[in-house]
Design an enzyme around this catalytic site. Structure first.
Site, PDB file in Angstrom:
ATOM      1  CG  ASP A 196      -2.159   1.172   1.274  1.00 35.21           C
ATOM      2  OD1 ASP A 196      -2.498   1.282   0.280  1.00 35.21           O
ATOM      3  OD2 ASP A 196      -1.859   2.029   2.722  1.00 35.21           O
ATOM      4  CD  GLU A 251      -2.480   2.337  -3.210  1.00 36.24           C
ATOM      5  OE1 GLU A 251      -3.593   3.171  -3.387  1.00 36.24           O
ATOM      6  OE2 GLU A 251      -1.724   2.256  -2.422  1.00 36.24           O
TER       7      GLU A 251
END
Length: 554
Positions: A196, A251
């Site tokens: 993330d 990401e």
């Protein structure tokens, strides 16, 4: 499995299948529906966070990295899922949230209690001499990026939600702890990691004010800084880099092609691939997400083409996707789900999945699930949505305008429960679900698609084609018709063959001139897949509503 070649199915566990009647999806629900996933033909399942969490940001605020949230089941349930998947050659990908942890995490709580060792796990700073916050940075969820650290004179950095404290990667003890987390899940048999917001871990040790608060200049102070590459390489070498076939995807927030080439070039030993989101900002007015203009098709094509070409030329690798848990449903966004649901869904899937990169399919897109268009703000749960509802109220937007924007842009659009059948609660649960089911579940659901649908069979055919044809997996990419106002076209080339992909992004009939594309229609060719009547390649072809067609020229 090659780390760049799998087809990955993303599951939002909270909304996939509830096996207990709690209204929340769980691991046993995934096990219960495993045959459905197996029959899709995918190679890996990405699970959004299933760790203990106070759920201020739907599990991205992790309070224990090495345990399973009881709402989702037990560690034994997880181990059973890993074993079941492994028996069928399917890997499990875990979501690693390593930029920040929950303020309820043991590390933060020990820091609050005065433990100096753990205080250095976070960015703690005093106010400036004038009494203002340590920096003028904005939180990505609205408001300032600093909050008071307990009852002390210090403030902690939270680039995201208030209860998500940014971790200080400059501290080698932090990095050691986080690498140990990755290793823990590798030891459990996990063979994929989605990291993330990984490119914002590289904040400076000395934090400075932005010249333009909230701007790209501010983001540059903590995004894609050179040390991020060092730390990802270090994590690779300390953990997953010594395993064959482990798939890693970062990401990347507000990133660049140049940086993403470096993140994913195999010789750099960082990541397998990256998520970038620039192509999903083409319906932002002046860069503002919370707006609802028509999408800019030419900008969409240019961004996708730039990333395809740039990453290919530099030896990098893209993740290919329209949908995820943070984005509204692409068919509601870029097509017509009322009049042309099959054509829209199949065209979008074809146009993205046949590009150079690794395809990701988000739960429900393969059956044509849409934005739910909830009428009341009370039906939305997402913290970002609720924060921006208030921000738009403060800007004197009308209620009608606010709801129109939220219906288009809320992250909850993709988080509504999976629509399994036409029974109450869409077959997701025996009880009221944590988030309302979309009202169209009686007509859009797995049971309907399996018995007489067209979207799900089309997805299965696309997945099978990628496995059958090396040109789809590894062929070169070249964008075509880049200035055409309605059509996306490109070719893939490999070992003397050409794959030609043609997609009409609008309704109506359209004649397209192919005469200047350098394609030799005298060579033998076959239509591999499509959603309309086009079957013959010639200088002038006609496309129908949202029509897509793919040809292999031999």
């Amino acid at each position: 499995m090659q780390s760049r070649q799998p087809i990955i199915y993303q599951i939002y566990p909270k909304s996939f299948k509830d096996s207990t009647g709690s209204g929340t999806g769980d691991l046993r629900g995934i096990i219960e529906k495993f045959d459905y996933i197996l029959n899709l033909g995918v190679d890996m399942i990405w699970l959004n966070p299933i760790y203990p969490s106070p759920q201020y940001d739907n599990g991205y605020d992790i309070s224990n990295y090495k345990a399973i949230n009881p709402d989702f089941g037990t560690m034994a349930d997880f181990e059973e899922l890993v074993s079941l998947a492994d028996q069928h050659g399917i890997g499990i990908m875990m979501d690693m949230v390593l930029n920040h942890c929950s303020t309820e995490h043991e590390w933060f709580q020990k820091a609050l209690a005065g433990d100096k060792y753990y205080q250095d796990f976070f960015y703690l700073r005093p106010l400036k001499a004038d009494g203002s916050l340590p920096t003028n940075w904005d939180s990505k969820f609205g408001g300032p990026a600093w909050a008071q650290f307990g009852d002390t004179d210090l403030y902690y950095l939270h680039l995201y939600e208030l209860h998500q404290a940014d971790l200080n990667w400059h501290n080698p003890n932090v990095r050691r702890e986080l690498y140990d987390v990755v290793q823990f899940w590798l030891d459990k048999g996990v063979r994929g990691f989605r990291f993330d917001v990984l490119n914002v871990i590289g904040k400076a040790e000395q934090l400075v004010d932005s010249d333009q608060p909230g701007s790209s200049q501010e983001k540059s102070l903590y995004t894609d800084t050179p040390i991020v590459h060092e730390w990802i390489h270090e994590m690779n070498q300390a953990t997953f880099g010594s395993y064959d076939g482990v798939v890693t995807v970062g990401e990347m927030s507000s990133t660049t092609i140049e940086n993403c080439i470096e993140y994913t070039r195999p010789e750099n030993h960082e990541l397998s691939m990256v998520f970038s989101f620039h192509h999903l900002k083409v319906d932002y007015e002046d860069g503002e997400k919370w707006s609802n203009p028509p999408f800019d098709f030419l900008a969409l094509k240019k961004i996708l083409n730039d990333w395809q070409t740039g990453m290919s030329d530099g030896g990098g690798w893209n993740a290919l996707f329209w949908n995820c848990h943070d984005q509204p449903r692409s068919n509601s966004r870029f097509g017509d789900v009322v009049n042309f649901p099959f054509e829209t869904a199949s065209m979008l899937a074809t146009s993205i999945q046949l590009m150079r990169g690794t395809p990701y399919i988000y739960q429900g897109e393969e059956i044509g699930m849409t934005n739910p268009n909830f009428q009341n703000i009370e039906d939305y749960q997402d913290v970002e949505t609720l924060n921006n509802y208030q921000i738009m109220l403060d800007k004197d937007y009308s209620e009608a305008k606010i709801m129109e924007i939220i219906q288009a842009k809320s992250r909850d659009n993709s988080r509504t429960p999976m629509q399994w059948d036409a029974s109450p609660h869409a077959g997701f649960s025996q009880a009221e679900s944590w988030l309302r089911v979309a009202s169209n579940y009686t007509s859009i659901n797995v049971s309907q698609e399996e018995s007489q649908g067209r979207i799900l069979p089309y997805y299965k055919e696309l997945i099978a084609l990628r496995k059958q044809y090396p040109i789809i997996q590894v062929g070169n990419y070249q964008g075509l018709l880049l200035d055409h106002p309605q059509v996306m076209a490109y070719r893939r080339d490999y070992q003397g063959q050409t794959l030609f992909v043609l997609s009409h992004f609008y309704p109506g009939k359209l004649t397209v001139d192919l005469s200047e594309l350098g394609l030799d229609f005298n060579r033998s060719y076959q239509k591999l897949i499509g959603n309309g009547s086009l079957s013959v390649l010639k200088d002038q072809v006609q496309l129908g509503d949202y029509e897509t067609a793919v040809f292999l020229i031999k």
